[in-house]
Motif scaffolding. Sequence first.
Motif, PDB file in Angstrom:
ATOM      1  N   ALA A 145       8.369   7.285   7.448  1.00 59.22           N
ATOM      2  CA  ALA A 145       8.136   8.580   6.504  1.00 59.22           C
ATOM      3  C   ALA A 145       9.373   8.840   5.970  1.00 59.22           C
ATOM      4  CB  ALA A 145       7.947   9.556   7.601  1.00 59.22           C
ATOM      5  N   ILE A 146      10.423   8.582   6.435  1.00 62.43           N
ATOM      6  CA  ILE A 146      11.642   8.619   5.585  1.00 62.43           C
ATOM      7  C   ILE A 146      11.951   7.869   4.574  1.00 62.43           C
ATOM      8  CG2 ILE A 146      14.231   8.629   5.706  1.00 62.43           C
ATOM      9  CD1 ILE A 146      14.051   9.638   8.649  1.00 62.43           C
ATOM     10  N   GLY A 147      11.150   6.558   4.777  1.00 64.70           N
ATOM     11  CA  GLY A 147      11.326   5.508   3.566  1.00 64.70           C
ATOM     12  C   GLY A 147      10.365   5.853   2.570  1.00 64.70           C
ATOM     13  N   VAL A 148       9.372   6.325   2.725  1.00 68.58           N
ATOM     14  CA  VAL A 148       8.378   6.902   1.624  1.00 68.58           C
ATOM     15  C   VAL A 148       9.209   8.215   0.889  1.00 68.58           C
ATOM     16  CG1 VAL A 148       6.126   8.368   1.255  1.00 68.58           C
ATOM     17  CG2 VAL A 148       6.070   6.237   2.940  1.00 68.58           C
ATOM     18  N   TYR A 193       9.247  -2.237   4.811  1.00 64.81           N
ATOM     19  CA  TYR A 193       8.654  -3.108   5.343  1.00 64.81           C
ATOM     20  C   TYR A 193       8.971  -3.310   6.801  1.00 64.81           C
ATOM     21  CZ  TYR A 193       8.136  -8.293   6.493  1.00 64.81           C
ATOM     22  OH  TYR A 193       8.073  -9.334   7.297  1.00 64.81           O
ATOM     23  N   ILE A 194      10.211  -3.334   6.950  1.00 61.65           N
ATOM     24  CA  ILE A 194      10.829  -3.322   8.610  1.00 61.65           C
ATOM     25  C   ILE A 194      10.013  -2.462   9.286  1.00 61.65           C
ATOM     26  CG2 ILE A 194      12.761  -3.170   9.943  1.00 61.65           C
ATOM     27  CD1 ILE A 194      12.705  -5.958   8.362  1.00 61.65           C
ATOM     28  N   GLU A 195      10.123  -1.094   9.043  1.00 61.23           N
ATOM     29  CA  GLU A 195       9.299  -0.119   9.686  1.00 61.23           C
ATOM     30  C   GLU A 195       8.065  -0.526   9.933  1.00 61.23           C
ATOM     31  OE1 GLU A 195      11.385   1.750  11.405  1.00 61.23           O
ATOM     32  OE2 GLU A 195      13.092   1.444  10.454  1.00 61.23           O
ATOM     33  N   ALA A 233       0.810  -0.955   0.118  1.00 62.15           N
ATOM     34  CA  ALA A 233       0.078  -0.240  -0.116  1.00 62.15           C
ATOM     35  C   ALA A 233       0.986   1.365  -0.064  1.00 62.15           C
ATOM     36  CB  ALA A 233      -1.038   0.013   1.271  1.00 62.15           C
ATOM     37  N   ALA A 234       1.807   1.287   0.681  1.00 58.49           N
ATOM     38  CA  ALA A 234       2.816   2.413   0.829  1.00 58.49           C
ATOM     39  C   ALA A 234       3.409   2.487  -0.546  1.00 58.49           C
ATOM     40  CB  ALA A 234       3.900   2.300   1.869  1.00 58.49           C
ATOM     41  N   VAL A 257      15.700  15.296   2.899  1.00 52.79           N
ATOM     42  CA  VAL A 257      15.556  13.835   3.037  1.00 52.79           C
ATOM     43  C   VAL A 257      16.935  13.308   3.175  1.00 52.79           C
ATOM     44  CG1 VAL A 257      14.763  11.743   1.712  1.00 52.79           C
ATOM     45  CG2 VAL A 257      13.571  14.052   1.521  1.00 52.79           C
ATOM     46  N   ILE A 258      17.832  13.732   2.565  1.00 48.69           N
ATOM     47  CA  ILE A 258      19.338  12.944   2.630  1.00 48.69           C
ATOM     48  C   ILE A 258      19.507  13.235   4.232  1.00 48.69           C
ATOM     49  CG2 ILE A 258      21.713  12.972   2.310  1.00 48.69           C
ATOM     50  CD1 ILE A 258      20.728  13.999  -0.720  1.00 48.69           C
ATOM     51  N   GLY A 259      19.586  14.359   4.771  1.00 54.22           N
ATOM     52  CA  GLY A 259      19.931  14.762   5.927  1.00 54.22           C
ATOM     53  C   GLY A 259      19.249  13.930   6.965  1.00 54.22           C
TER      54      GLY A 259
END
Length: 276
Positions: A221-224, A262-264, A155-156, A179-181
């Motif tokens: 959120a960072i992963g997205v 997935y892990i998060e 879904a994400a 995002v990098i930071g």
Amino acid sequence: MQSSNPVFSRNDAFNGKGGTTYADFNEPAYGAPSTHTGSGTGRMTIDSVVQKTGITLGIVVLAAAATWVLTGDIFDQTTGLVDSDVTSRLYALSIVGALGGFALSMVNSFKKVVSPALVIAYAAFQGVAVGAFSKVMEANFGDGLVVGAVLGTVAAVAGTLTAYKVFDIQVGSKFRKWVIGMMFGFVAVTLLDVVLGFFNAEMGFNGFGPLGLLMSVVGLAIGVLMLILDFDFVERGISAGLPERESWRAAFGLTVTIVWIYIEILRILAILRGND
């Protein structure tokens, strides 16, 4: 421009530098022999990226399933409780898989010419880590946890891709830097907590309490956001006319981010279920 994903940052065409074109990857520079010979002489397309990503993620799933099945029953047949010995072996497998995957991810990230074999090897190691960790989580927090995490990941990814295309999200330099930071900051904090854990002084960032939940939400959120950057850089690579072989690099980068998500999600579901 630099990608948040080091896989893409090693290739100028993924970063829009120097006006790199398809011809640049097939013509020897200054009389030097070309690094792209034999297979992979066509252009990279969305279809080739999806195909290679499907193969890479498929290997992650197969390795995870094999790890789950071959490690046997995690519950003690006498007491019906989680067997601590099996759990210890699974944690050891997850560490071995994670370290192997990390080592191969570094090799894949810094190789100038992508190696499909190393990408596949990375997926296999990562699958072992994911399978072992998932089995422990499901045993400790109840059935359906892994299925929920898989559905949440699908879904994400689907939602992020839809938003990226429908809203025509433009990736600017400020967005990229933030995002990098955040990504490096998140990794640094979690690694610090691991080190502190060896001295029984961990802060709980990797735990299953309120702080662990907050960290996993931030990590998701960072992963997205990383996924948005990955989509952007894949589009740039296709526009630059990269050779088809580079689809493996794109697949590797996307797999890294999707496994992160997935892990998060798995951790979030475990923590929420544990607090019921």
